[in-house]
Design a protein around this motif. Structure first.
Motif, PDB file in Angstrom:
ATOM      1  N   ASN A  40       0.819  -1.210   0.000  1.00 34.99           N
ATOM      2  CA  ASN A  40       0.000   0.000   0.000  1.00 34.99           C
ATOM      3  C   ASN A  40       0.853   1.261   0.000  1.00 34.99           C
ATOM      4  OD1 ASN A  40      -2.326  -1.552   0.047  1.00 34.99           O
ATOM      5  ND2 ASN A  40      -2.507  -1.521   2.280  1.00 34.99           N
ATOM      6  N   ALA A  41       1.957   1.219   0.767  1.00 30.05           N
ATOM      7  CA  ALA A  41       2.847   2.384   0.795  1.00 30.05           C
ATOM      8  C   ALA A  41       3.481   2.600  -0.573  1.00 30.05           C
ATOM      9  CB  ALA A  41       3.930   2.190   1.860  1.00 30.05           C
ATOM     10  N   GLY A  42       3.868   1.499  -1.223  1.00 28.78           N
ATOM     11  CA  GLY A  42       4.439   1.621  -2.560  1.00 28.78           C
ATOM     12  C   GLY A  42       3.440   2.161  -3.568  1.00 28.78           C
ATOM     13  N   GLY A  43       2.199   1.701  -3.458  1.00 27.34           N
ATOM     14  CA  GLY A  43       1.168   2.206  -4.363  1.00 27.34           C
ATOM     15  C   GLY A  43       0.908   3.687  -4.172  1.00 27.34           C
ATOM     16  N   ALA A  44       0.882   4.111  -2.913  1.00 27.28           N
ATOM     17  CA  ALA A  44       0.651   5.531  -2.630  1.00 27.28           C
ATOM     18  C   ALA A  44       1.815   6.387  -3.132  1.00 27.28           C
ATOM     19  CB  ALA A  44       0.456   5.732  -1.129  1.00 27.28           C
ATOM     20  N   ALA A  45       3.036   5.916  -2.893  1.00 30.10           N
ATOM     21  CA  ALA A  45       4.203   6.671  -3.359  1.00 30.10           C
ATOM     22  C   ALA A  45       4.242   6.713  -4.881  1.00 30.10           C
ATOM     23  CB  ALA A  45       5.485   6.024  -2.812  1.00 30.10           C
ATOM     24  N   GLY A  46       3.914   5.598  -5.518  1.00 30.37           N
ATOM     25  CA  GLY A  46       3.903   5.571  -6.979  1.00 30.37           C
ATOM     26  C   GLY A  46       2.868   6.504  -7.563  1.00 30.37           C
TER      27      GLY A  46
END
Length: 298
Positions: A40-46
Motif C-alpha cells: 500500500n505504501a508503494g502504491g501511494a508513493a507511486g
C-alpha cells in the motif's frame, strides 16, 4: 495495461508465499501485515510520483491528446529509475538459487556454497560427479567485494568482519529453515558443501548455529571466527580437505581442532593440490559420502 496489472497480481501471490515461507513462526504474523503495508505504501508513493510527473509534463493544462501522450511518456520515464533500483536491492537482499534435479533422485540434497567471486552454479559440476543421484541446491552469498559475490565482508587480506559473519550466518539459518519448509527437504538427507570463502563461512555457521548442518564438506576452508563459541557439535560430521600447496594452507590447521573441540566428528586430509579442486578432492569426498549414505543422521 491489463497485461501489466494481471502480471503484477499473479506475481504478488507467489512473492507473498515465498516471503511467508521464509519467516519463522514468531515473525509470520508481523510479516503478513507488513506485506500489505509495504504494498500500500508503494502504491501511494507511486501514485504521488506519477501525479507530479504528469502535472509537470503539461497534464495540468488540460486533457488533450498531446498532453496525455506527453504525460504518459514522462510517467514511464520517471518509473524506470525506481524499477532499476528495485532490481538492485532485490538482488542484494535475496539469495539467488540454482537447483538441479537428477534423472533418478534418491532424496539426498547437497547445498552448495561457492567461493569468493563465484555464483550459485559454480560447484554443480563437482557435486554432480560427487553424487549423481543427489538434488543440488546452489546458493549465492549476499556480500560483495568489488562486484564479486562473497559470504561475508572482510576488512583486510586475513581480517574478517566479525559482525557481518554473525549477521550473514543468522540470515543463512533463516534461509535454510524456509527452504526446509518450502521445499519439503529432510534435514537428515542434507549435506553442505563449501569451497574457499563458502567453506570458511560454513565452518563459522556450524558453530554459530549448531545443529543446522549435520554433514559438511569444507574444501580449502580456514578459521575466520576470532572468538568462536563453545557449542555441542556431537551430532555433526565434517570433512576438511586442504591443499598442500594452497597459499592459505598455513591458516587451515586451526579449523580442525576448533571443530573437534566442540565434539564434531572431523575427518581432515591434505591433498596434493593448490587452492583449486582436483580429482583427489572428488575421490575423498565421494568415499566420505558413500560411507555415510547408508546411515542418515536422525
Amino acid at each position: 495495461g491489463a497485461l501489466l496489472c494481471g502480471g503484477c497480481g499473479l506475481c504478488f501471490a507467489f512473492i507473498s508465499r515465498d516471503i511467508m515461507v521464509s519467516l519463522s513462526d514468531d515473525d509470520r504474523a508481523i510479516g503478513s501485515g507488513a506485506i500489505n503495508a509495504v504494498r500500500n505504501a508503494g502504491g501511494a508513493a507511486g501514485a504521488a510520483i506519477a501525479s507530479v510527473a504528469a502535472n509537470l509534463s503539461g497534464f495540468a493544462h488540460g486533457l488533450t491528446p498531446v498532453n496525455v501522450a506527453s504525460a504518459s511518456c514522462w510517467i514511464f520515464a520517471t518509473a524506470l529509475p525506481l524499477a532499476l533500483a528495485a532490481v538492485v536491492f532485490a538482488v542484494r537482499l535475496v539469495r539467488l538459487l540454482a537447483a538441479s534435479t537428477p534423472a533418478a533422485p534418491d532424496g539426498s540434497v547437497i547445498v552448495l556454497l561457492h567461493g569468493a567471486g563465484g555464483n550459485e552454479a559454480d560447484l554443480m559440476p563437482f557435486a554432480a560427479r560427487l553424487d549423481p543421484n543427489a538434488t543440488l541446491l546452489g546458493v549465492r552469498g549476499r556480500a560483495t567485494e568489488e562486484g564479486s559475490a562473497r559470504w561475508f565482508r572482510r576488512i583486510g587480506a586475513d581480517t574478517f568482519d566479525q559482525a557481518d559473519i554473525h549477521a550473514e550466518a543468522e540470515a543463512f539459518a533463516a534461509f535454510v529453515a524456509g527452504a526446509l519448509r518450502g521445499y519439503g527437504l529432510d534435514p537428515a538427507r542434507l549435506t553442505y558443501l563449501g569451497y574457499s570463502n563458502g567453506a570458511n563461512f560454513l565452518g563459522a555457521v556450524l558453530r554459530l548455529h549448531p545443529g543446522l548442518a549435520r554433514r559438511a564438506i569444507l574444501l580449502r576452508g580456514i578459521e575466520v571466527l576470532e572468538d568462536p563459541p563453545t557449542v555441542d557439535l556431537g551430532r555433526t560430521e565434517v570433512l576438511l580437505l586442504t591443499g598442500r600447496h594452497d597459499p592459505f594452507a598455513s591458516t587451515a590447521p586451526a579449523l580442525e581442532p576448533a571443530l573437534s573441540a566442540c565434539g564434531a566428528d572431523v575427518a581432515a586430509h591434505v591433498v596434493d593440490a593448490a587452492h583449486e579442486l582436483g580429482d583427489s578432492d572428488l575421490a575423498l569426498a565421494r568415499a566420505w559420502c558413500a560411507a555415510r549414505a547408508s546411515a542418515p543422521t536422525g
